[in-house]
Design an enzyme around this catalytic site. Structure first.
Site, PDB file in Angstrom:
ATOM      1  N   ASP A 128       0.801  -1.223   0.000  1.00 50.41           N
ATOM      2  CA  ASP A 128       0.000   0.000   0.000  1.00 50.41           C
ATOM      3  C   ASP A 128       0.833   1.272   0.000  1.00 50.41           C
ATOM      4  O   ASP A 128       0.363   2.326   0.415  1.00 50.41           O
ATOM      5  CB  ASP A 128      -0.946  -0.002   1.200  1.00 50.41           C
ATOM      6  CG  ASP A 128      -0.193   0.045   2.516  1.00 50.41           C
ATOM      7  OD1 ASP A 128       1.039  -0.131   2.498  1.00 50.41           O
ATOM      8  OD2 ASP A 128      -0.827   0.246   3.556  1.00 50.41           O
ATOM      9  N   GLU A 129       2.060   1.179  -0.447  1.00 49.02           N
ATOM     10  CA  GLU A 129       2.900   2.359  -0.412  1.00 49.02           C
ATOM     11  C   GLU A 129       3.894   2.348  -1.561  1.00 49.02           C
ATOM     12  O   GLU A 129       4.429   1.299  -1.901  1.00 49.02           O
ATOM     13  CB  GLU A 129       3.666   2.383   0.920  1.00 49.02           C
ATOM     14  CG  GLU A 129       4.198   3.740   1.287  1.00 49.02           C
ATOM     15  CD  GLU A 129       5.000   3.694   2.582  1.00 49.02           C
ATOM     16  OE1 GLU A 129       4.466   3.186   3.585  1.00 49.02           O
ATOM     17  OE2 GLU A 129       6.142   4.154   2.569  1.00 49.02           O
TER      18      GLU A 129
END
Length: 398
Positions: A128-129
DNA sequence: AAGCAGAGGTAAGGTCTC
DNA sequence: CCAAGAGACCTTACCTCT
């Protein structure tokens, strides 16, 4: 021309907003639930299992940690990596959902492809990054990167229905910190000149790379904020944290970072590990451990084969009931992706580790990876290994 | 023959991140 | 009593080869 970098962090499960929910326990599949749109208006909603039908934290039994928690749950002090039992004490009414890794991966891919369609120089930082290099993206410089950040943010929402926070700054380090400023759905721009006003007041723990240990040590030295860290003599830091870390700390406290956005990288190792439902003893629970051990080896082998890698350093990891960790590894003469070979070698590693205490975790790792097809030949004459050969008369422990 | 420096590999432990 | 899983990287130590 300035280089702009963005750190984007996805907020998962926004559809559960309003309810205290923790994600983490159990194995039950709930694809439908995780797919529900923000308004729950889509027709496939009929198949959804209502969130309310899932067990509450107070009824949860077993081991494990929280993967993530909705903001209402966080109000109670519940957060990532917290033990389920501790979380249950803090917020017994929270609803427990299992992690659906397949679905998380699906959204992760969607999220990243949306970004690379707009800005191709992107570095993976987990599900998620990401980091993005704005430098060569048309319009990437406008308003300090805010225009491009807004476009990316909107595109991600349109495609996934998920929000994200974006930080833009002259380098990765500051961009990462900037992305924390406006969670979970904001954009923040940090300029070179903002260092003293926006960065220096922050706790040193906000620096990506200063974890619990270094944070404690710095606190013990009376250093709490990044500004206080920046005020230290580099040599003084080097004397206490080592040549590399000390110099690095001083550099990052001054907002300096020249690390590039790395778009491609090769894996260094692959591993599988598991925590048991209850602590197991090497002798008393031999059969159970043996089965788990074999399974871990087969899963690592499967991962290697599926992804097309072979490795030559086989290792094990044990966590005892007192949480102490032991690792052992052995490097083979030839590369392998074979479960039996991994199992045999890992078994030899196991003989070199104390097994008097009960175990809570067992792991198997394969390192020194090479892509299949690009494997150097093994040595014509295998060199003598430092590791003693197993006594052939000794029965394997597991 | 012994010693040293540097490179590179191996092993074990630790820290940090998402 | 409670503390996942997977991966990267660092430090230290020791070994081998040149």
């Amino acid at each position: 021309m300035d280089a702009f970098f963005a750190s984007v962090e996805l907020l998962r499960y926004p559809q559960l907003k309003g309810l205290p929910v923790v994600i983490g326990g159990g194995r039950r599949k709930v694809d439908e639930l995780l797919l529900r749109g923000p308004d729950g208006t889509e027709e496939r909603e009929r198949r959804f299992i209502p969130v309310e039908d899932f067990p509450l934290l107070k009824d949860y039994v077993g081991r494990g940690v929280i993967t993530t928690a909705t903001y209402p749950a966080r109000q109670f002090g519940v957060g990532s990596a917290m033990g389920m039992m501790k979380a249950a004490r803090l917020c017994p009414q929270a609803i427990v959902l299992p992690v659906d890794f397949d679905e998380v991966r699906r959204f992760s891919r969607l999220f990243k492809s949306t970004i690379t369609d707009i800005a191709p120089v992107m570095q993976d930082r987990g599900v998620d990054e990401v980091y993005i290099d704005f430098t060569d993206v048309p319009g990437g410089q406008r308003e300090g990167g805010r225009v491009l950040a807004r476009l990316i943010q909107k595109s991600i929402f349109d495609v996934t229905g998920l929000t994200c926070s974006i930080g833009v700054a002259p380098n990765r380090l500051l961009a990462k910190m900037a992305s924390e400023f406006n969670k979970p759905n904001g954009i923040s721009i940090v300029y070179e000149d903002d260092l003293q006003t926006k960065i220096w007041p922050l706790n040193v723990r906000k620096i990506n790379g200063i974890g619990p240990k270094a944070g404690e040590k710095l606190a013990g030295l009376g250093i709490h904020t990044i500004g206080e860290l920046a005020a230290q003599d580099p040599q003084w830091l080097i004397a206490r944290f080592g040549k590399s870390s000390g110099a690095w700390m001083h550099r990052v406290a001054w907002g300096r970072d020249d690390s590039p956005v790395v778009t491609e990288s090769e894996p260094v190792s692959m591993s599988r590990e598991t925590t048991f439902d209850r602590d197991l003893h090497a002798v008393r629970d031999r059969a159970e451990l043996s089965a788990i051990f074999t399974d871990l080896c087969e899963r690592v082998a499967g991962d290697l084969q599926r992804k097309g890698y072979v490795g030559k350093t086989i290792g094990i990891k044990l966590r005892y009931d007192d949480f102490k960790i032991a690792t052992r590894d052995q490097t083979l003469d030839r590369y392998t992706q074979d479960a039996a070979t991994i199992r045999r070698t890992a078994g030899l590693c196991l003989k070199r580790v104390p097994l008097d205490r009960k175990l809570r975790l067992l792991g198997v790792r394969v390192g020194t990876l090479e892509r299949v097809g690009e494997v150097p030949d093994g040595p014509p004459e295998p060199r003598a290994s430092r590791v003693r050969e197993a006594d052939p008369h000794t029965r394997p422990l597991f």
